[in-house]
Design a protein around this motif. Structure first.
Motif, PDB file in Angstrom:
ATOM      1  N   PHE A  91      -0.113 -10.806   7.453  1.00 25.62           N
ATOM      2  CA  PHE A  91      -1.212 -10.078   6.819  1.00 25.62           C
ATOM      3  C   PHE A  91      -0.859  -9.739   5.367  1.00 25.62           C
ATOM      4  CE2 PHE A  91      -2.894  -8.967  11.148  1.00 25.62           C
ATOM      5  CZ  PHE A  91      -4.174  -9.457  10.933  1.00 25.62           C
ATOM      6  N   ILE A  92       0.402  -9.378   5.135  1.00 20.99           N
ATOM      7  CA  ILE A  92       0.848  -9.122   3.753  1.00 20.99           C
ATOM      8  C   ILE A  92       0.788 -10.411   2.950  1.00 20.99           C
ATOM      9  CG2 ILE A  92       2.731  -8.294   2.301  1.00 20.99           C
ATOM     10  CD1 ILE A  92       3.781  -6.749   4.744  1.00 20.99           C
ATOM     11  N   LEU A  93       1.253 -11.514   3.553  1.00 27.40           N
ATOM     12  CA  LEU A  93       1.239 -12.807   2.863  1.00 27.40           C
ATOM     13  C   LEU A  93      -0.183 -13.245   2.544  1.00 27.40           C
ATOM     14  CD1 LEU A  93       3.985 -14.876   4.736  1.00 27.40           C
ATOM     15  CD2 LEU A  93       4.149 -13.685   2.547  1.00 27.40           C
ATOM     16  N   ARG A  94      -1.117 -12.991   3.465  1.00 25.01           N
ATOM     17  CA  ARG A  94      -2.502 -13.371   3.203  1.00 25.01           C
ATOM     18  C   ARG A  94      -3.072 -12.578   2.035  1.00 25.01           C
ATOM     19  NH1 ARG A  94      -6.982 -12.984   7.884  1.00 25.01           N
ATOM     20  NH2 ARG A  94      -6.476 -10.776   7.693  1.00 25.01           N
ATOM     21  N   SER A  95      -2.793 -11.285   1.988  1.00 25.94           N
ATOM     22  CA  SER A  95      -3.260 -10.478   0.857  1.00 25.94           C
ATOM     23  C   SER A  95      -2.604 -10.933  -0.438  1.00 25.94           C
ATOM     24  CB  SER A  95      -2.949  -8.997   1.113  1.00 25.94           C
ATOM     25  OG  SER A  95      -3.440  -8.184   0.072  1.00 25.94           O
ATOM     26  N   LEU A  96      -1.298 -11.277  -0.362  1.00 25.11           N
ATOM     27  CA  LEU A  96      -0.590 -11.788  -1.543  1.00 25.11           C
ATOM     28  C   LEU A  96      -1.221 -13.075  -2.042  1.00 25.11           C
ATOM     29  CD1 LEU A  96       1.826 -11.939  -3.523  1.00 25.11           C
ATOM     30  CD2 LEU A  96       3.127 -13.038  -1.696  1.00 25.11           C
ATOM     31  N   THR A  97      -1.562 -13.977  -1.124  1.00 24.97           N
ATOM     32  CA  THR A  97      -2.159 -15.247  -1.536  1.00 24.97           C
ATOM     33  C   THR A  97      -3.578 -15.054  -2.085  1.00 24.97           C
ATOM     34  OG1 THR A  97      -2.813 -15.632   0.777  1.00 24.97           O
ATOM     35  CG2 THR A  97      -0.779 -16.660   0.024  1.00 24.97           C
ATOM     36  N   VAL A  98      -4.296 -14.044  -1.588  1.00 25.90           N
ATOM     37  CA  VAL A  98      -5.616 -13.721  -2.167  1.00 25.90           C
ATOM     38  C   VAL A  98      -5.445 -13.288  -3.623  1.00 25.90           C
ATOM     39  CG1 VAL A  98      -7.553 -12.098  -2.098  1.00 25.90           C
ATOM     40  CG2 VAL A  98      -6.734 -13.144   0.014  1.00 25.90           C
ATOM     41  N   HIS A 126       3.096  -6.643  -3.827  1.00 29.30           N
ATOM     42  CA  HIS A 126       3.052  -7.323  -2.533  1.00 29.30           C
ATOM     43  C   HIS A 126       4.412  -7.949  -2.199  1.00 29.30           C
ATOM     44  CE1 HIS A 126      -1.325  -6.913  -2.348  1.00 29.30           C
ATOM     45  NE2 HIS A 126      -1.267  -7.386  -1.127  1.00 29.30           N
ATOM     46  N   LEU A 127       5.056  -8.549  -3.197  1.00 27.70           N
ATOM     47  CA  LEU A 127       6.388  -9.114  -2.974  1.00 27.70           C
ATOM     48  C   LEU A 127       7.370  -8.021  -2.551  1.00 27.70           C
ATOM     49  CD1 LEU A 127       6.645 -11.532  -6.042  1.00 27.70           C
ATOM     50  CD2 LEU A 127       6.222 -12.147  -3.669  1.00 27.70           C
ATOM     51  N   CYS A 128       7.216  -6.842  -3.154  1.00 30.79           N
ATOM     52  CA  CYS A 128       8.055  -5.698  -2.773  1.00 30.79           C
ATOM     53  C   CYS A 128       7.762  -5.278  -1.334  1.00 30.79           C
ATOM     54  CB  CYS A 128       7.803  -4.540  -3.737  1.00 30.79           C
ATOM     55  SG  CYS A 128       8.848  -3.106  -3.452  1.00 30.79           S
ATOM     56  N   LEU A 129       6.475  -5.271  -0.960  1.00 32.42           N
ATOM     57  CA  LEU A 129       6.094  -4.903   0.409  1.00 32.42           C
ATOM     58  C   LEU A 129       6.634  -5.916   1.418  1.00 32.42           C
ATOM     59  CD1 LEU A 129       4.512  -2.830   2.078  1.00 32.42           C
ATOM     60  CD2 LEU A 129       2.475  -4.264   1.803  1.00 32.42           C
ATOM     61  N   VAL A 130       6.639  -7.194   1.053  1.00 31.86           N
ATOM     62  CA  VAL A 130       7.218  -8.230   1.921  1.00 31.86           C
ATOM     63  C   VAL A 130       8.709  -7.961   2.141  1.00 31.86           C
ATOM     64  CG1 VAL A 130       7.841 -10.669   2.060  1.00 31.86           C
ATOM     65  CG2 VAL A 130       5.543 -10.030   1.357  1.00 31.86           C
ATOM     66  N   SER A 131       9.404  -7.568   1.079  1.00 35.02           N
ATOM     67  CA  SER A 131      10.841  -7.286   1.217  1.00 35.02           C
ATOM     68  C   SER A 131      11.085  -6.100   2.147  1.00 35.02           C
ATOM     69  CB  SER A 131      11.462  -7.024  -0.160  1.00 35.02           C
ATOM     70  OG  SER A 131      11.015  -5.787  -0.701  1.00 35.02           O
TER      71      SER A 131
END
Length: 346
Positions: free
Chosen positions: A73-80, A126-131
């Motif tokens: 879900f984080i990756l999808r928001s990042l890609t948006v 978002h990259l920070c949230l992924v980490s």
């Protein structure tokens, strides 16, 4: 990059302007035809890769239920975010970088600068949230499901989007970044320019908020994750020497741990390579009286944009479940094209 200036005799015949019929127009950046074509080709390729790559990830996560997880879900928001950057910011930046002119007016210049700051800040956060998500998944796997529920992830994503919107549009439209630079901006302004100046205070504040603070969090967490992954791999390797019954299973686990560690090293390397030069220059430039050439800033901006091109490759293409989803999607696209060609030929 060769800028053409008026000679000292006042001869303006050799100068091309962004708006030749308007007084006070900016001069265009003159380049060889081959140089302009090469720049457009490179930037268009980058834009298409950014949009198509991120769009593929969005479709994959949205379509396949097995990909519905907090991380994805984080990756999808990042890609948006990265897809929006490729659609609504990069094409206009491309024309400005190649031609040296802004043709869309002062008000849209502010909107473009706001969107640029908003999407870039959102992407980095978002990259920070992924980490953070990966830290809990790898370092605290037993508490991961309770500590990182989907509803909490969605709330964090919403907060990031809201914060980045307020930050980007608030800074640009309030013009707090230009306080004390009014004389410089008035002297350098002309019809057809679209530049965002930062005073000393806001060059530091904006860089800390948009890059250095989330970057420091990412670095700390990924170093911790890398250490834990290497430790897990060593434990598995030691067990393999004494336990032969689970040898194949342990070998596969060790390979996954090492692959995760290598992927994280690539993540940090690409992130720092793309963003660090731009933000260092942003901080230094006000202290050297804005002596950084426009061409250097343009190059650094496109290096930063390139991180949005790399994100779907790093975060998605490296994982087998995404690769399988992409093969299915691309296969369906090609089958639909073949079917449409056959129907049209009948």
């Amino acid at each position: 990059m060769e800028n053409t200036d008026m000679n000292q005799t006042g001869d303006m015949a050799a100068v091309l302007f962004c708006f030749p019929h308007l007084q006070g127009s900016c001069p265009r950046t003159l380049r060889l035809y081959v140089t302009r074509v090469a720049m457009y080709a490179f930037m268009l390729t980058t834009i298409l890769m950014t949009v198509c790559g991120n769009l593929l990830v969005i479709i994959a996560i949205s379509h396949f239920k097995q990909l519905h997880s907090p991380t994805n879900f984080i990756l999808r928001s990042l890609t948006v975010v990265d897809c929006c950057l490729g659609c609504f910011v990069m094409p206009f930046s491309m024309v400005r970088s190649v031609e040296g002119c802004w043709y869309l007016g002062k008000h849209f210049c502010k909107v473009h600068s706001s969107l640029d700051m908003m999407f870039c800040t959102t992407s980095i956060l978002h990259l920070c949230l992924v980490s953070i998500d990966r830290y809990w998944a790898i370092c605290h796997p037993l508490q991961y499901r309770t500590a990182v529920p989907i509803i909490k992830v969605i709330m964090c994503i919403g907060i990031i989007w809201l914060f980045a919107f307020v930050f980007g549009f608030g800074v640009v439209f309030s013009e707090v970044n230009a306080v004390g630079l009014e004389a410089l901006i008035l002297m350098s302004s002309c019809v057809g320019s679209c530049a965002l100046f930062f005073n000393k205070e806001w060059s530091i504040i904006a860089s800390l908020v948009a890059f250095f603070i989330p970057g420091a969090v990412m670095t700390f967490l990924y170093v911790k994750i890398f250490y834990v992954a290497q430790k897990h791999a060593k434990v598995i390797s030691d067990r393999m020497a004494t336990v032969s019954f689970h040898e194949l299973k342990n070998q596969a686990s060790e390979q996954r741990e090492r692959k995760a560690a290598k992927t994280l090293a690539i993540v940090m390397g690409v992130f720092l390579f793309c963003w660090l030069p731009y933000f260092i220059t942003t901080i230094i430039d006000p202290f050297i009286n804005f002596m950084t050439p426009v061409g250097i800033f343009d190059a650094l901006v496109w290096f930063a944009y390139f991180n949005s091109t790399c994100n779907p490759i790093i975060y998605a293409f490296f994982y087998p479940h995404f690769q399988n989803a992409f093969k299915i999607i691309i296969g369906k696209i090609f089958s639909l094209k073949i079917t449409s060609v056959i129907l049209l030929s009948l």
